[in-house]
Design a protein around this motif. Structure first.
Motif, short mmCIF file in Angstrom:
data_model
loop_
_atom_site.label_atom_id
_atom_site.label_comp_id
_atom_site.label_asym_id
_atom_site.label_seq_id
_atom_site.Cartn_x
_atom_site.Cartn_y
_atom_site.Cartn_z
N UNK A 89 0.82 -1.21 0.00
CA UNK A 89 0.00 0.00 0.00
C UNK A 89 0.86 1.26 0.00
N UNK A 90 2.03 1.20 0.62
CA UNK A 90 2.91 2.35 0.66
C UNK A 90 3.57 2.59 -0.70
N UNK A 91 3.87 1.51 -1.41
CA UNK A 91 4.40 1.65 -2.76
C UNK A 91 3.34 2.25 -3.68
N UNK A 92 2.09 1.83 -3.52
CA UNK A 92 1.01 2.36 -4.36
C UNK A 92 0.83 3.86 -4.12
N UNK A 93 0.90 4.28 -2.86
CA UNK A 93 0.77 5.70 -2.55
C UNK A 93 1.93 6.50 -3.15
N UNK A 94 3.12 5.94 -3.05
CA UNK A 94 4.30 6.62 -3.61
C UNK A 94 4.21 6.70 -5.12
N UNK A 95 3.76 5.63 -5.76
CA UNK A 95 3.57 5.65 -7.21
C UNK A 95 2.57 6.72 -7.61
N UNK A 96 1.50 6.86 -6.81
CA UNK A 96 0.50 7.88 -7.09
C UNK A 96 1.09 9.28 -7.04
N UNK B 168 9.45 6.09 1.97
CA UNK B 168 9.13 4.66 2.09
C UNK B 168 9.95 4.00 3.19
N UNK B 169 11.11 4.55 3.45
CA UNK B 169 11.99 3.97 4.46
C UNK B 169 11.59 4.34 5.89
N UNK B 170 10.57 5.18 6.00
CA UNK B 170 10.15 5.60 7.34
C UNK B 170 8.67 5.35 7.61
N UNK B 171 8.02 4.61 6.73
CA UNK B 171 6.59 4.39 6.95
C UNK B 171 6.39 3.48 8.16
N UNK B 172 5.28 3.64 8.86
CA UNK B 172 5.04 2.84 10.08
C UNK B 172 4.81 1.37 9.75
N UNK B 173 5.14 0.52 10.71
CA UNK B 173 4.93 -0.91 10.54
C UNK B 173 3.57 -1.28 11.10
N UNK B 174 2.70 -1.76 10.24
CA UNK B 174 1.34 -2.12 10.63
C UNK B 174 1.15 -3.62 10.41
N UNK B 175 1.18 -4.38 11.50
CA UNK B 175 1.04 -5.83 11.36
C UNK B 175 -0.38 -6.18 10.92
N UNK B 176 -0.48 -7.27 10.20
CA UNK B 176 -1.76 -7.73 9.69
C UNK B 176 -2.51 -8.54 10.76
N UNK B 177 -3.81 -8.73 10.60
CA UNK B 177 -4.60 -9.46 11.59
C UNK B 177 -4.09 -10.89 11.81
N UNK C 125 18.52 -3.04 5.10
CA UNK C 125 18.26 -2.12 6.20
C UNK C 125 16.77 -1.94 6.44
N UNK C 126 16.00 -1.86 5.35
CA UNK C 126 14.57 -1.66 5.49
C UNK C 126 13.90 -2.86 6.13
N UNK C 127 14.27 -4.06 5.72
CA UNK C 127 13.67 -5.25 6.31
C UNK C 127 14.05 -5.39 7.79
N UNK C 128 15.29 -5.09 8.11
CA UNK C 128 15.72 -5.14 9.51
C UNK C 128 14.95 -4.12 10.34
N UNK C 129 14.73 -2.91 9.77
CA UNK C 129 13.98 -1.87 10.47
C UNK C 129 12.55 -2.33 10.76
N UNK C 130 11.90 -2.88 9.74
CA UNK C 130 10.51 -3.28 9.90
C UNK C 130 10.37 -4.43 10.90
#
Length: 234
Positions: free
Chosen positions: A22-29, A97-106, A130-135
């Motif tokens: 969803x964050x990639x889609x927003x950035x693409x927009x 994209x490197x600072x978006x919040x981590x929202x776990x799924x249900x 780095x991004x995967x480690x951050x998340x």
């Protein structure tokens, strides 16, 4: 194979454990809006996707490659006239994209907690290190995993190696994820169970047909159904 013979469970990260696409889609927009004076939105999005396809072999998966593909597309659609300030803007939205919040799924946390200690849990993800480690750190899920593998791509060879090194081999392993192409099909080819957990947003380059005839293919609607699925294998 009965459930008590299953010893290792691999989990994808992005859009399996937490939101990502969803964050990639927003950035693409945002990117498409930036160049609305040069081309139609669909054309810009199509050119960006083509750049991403070309660049996978050079930059791999992740935010850095996506950002470079945006810059390349901007140069192409403006015929080299894109201002330096606009390149700076593209870099800024890429960094966001490197600072978006981590929202776990249900059902993620309770499912992992129920499996931890009973099975070897392995996080298997591709993308920027780095991004995967951050998340993973921000998700608070790290302590539930016995091993973490951040790989350049996911193939049958990848799964054979990981499940041999972290568990009792691919035949006694299961891979769970939202991508048929990366998480399910190659895991089954390696000899493991492949469990498909669809996500409403999945990158178009990850789409393939479900291997419904494969004996070790399974599909669940969310991770809350994983525990009953494992029990049903017994």
């Amino acid at each position: 194979m009965s459930a008590h013979h299953l010893t290792t469970i691999g989990f994808d990260a992005d859009d399996t454990l937490w939101q990502n696409e969803q964050f990639y889609r927003l950035t693409e927009g945002e990117f498409v809006k930036m160049f609305g004076d040069y081309a139609e939105g669909e054309h810009i999005a199509s050119r960006l996707l083509e750049a991403e396809k070309r660049n996978l072999q050079h930059y791999g998966f992740g935010i850095k490659g996506f950002t470079l593909s945006m810059i390349e597309t901007a140069i192409e659609i403006t015929e080299g006239k894109v201002p330096a300030s606009t390149i700076g803007d593209i870099l800024d939205i890429g960094r966001s994209l490197l600072s978006h919040p981590v929202e776990t799924l249900p059902h993620v946390e309770e499912t992992l907690a129920a499996l931890a200690g009973k099975y070897m849990l392995v996080l298997i993800t591709k993308g920027d290190l780095f991004d995967q480690e951050r998340k993973l750190a921000q998700s608070g899920l790290g302590e539930l995993f016995d091993a973490v593998e951040i790989v350049s791509d996911k193939t049958a060879v990848t799964y054979r190696r990981i499940f041999a090194e972290t568990g009792d081999g691919p035949e006694r392993a299961m891979m769970v994820g939202n991508s048929l192409k990366s998480d399910v099909v190659p895991a089954i080819a390696a000899g493991s169970y492949g469990v498909f957990v669809p996500h409403e947003l999945t990158w178009v380059l990850e789409h393939v047909e479900p291997p419904r005839e494969a004996p070790r293919f399974r599909e669940i609607s969310h991770l809350g159904e994983l525990l009953p699925l494992i029990a049903s294998l017994d």
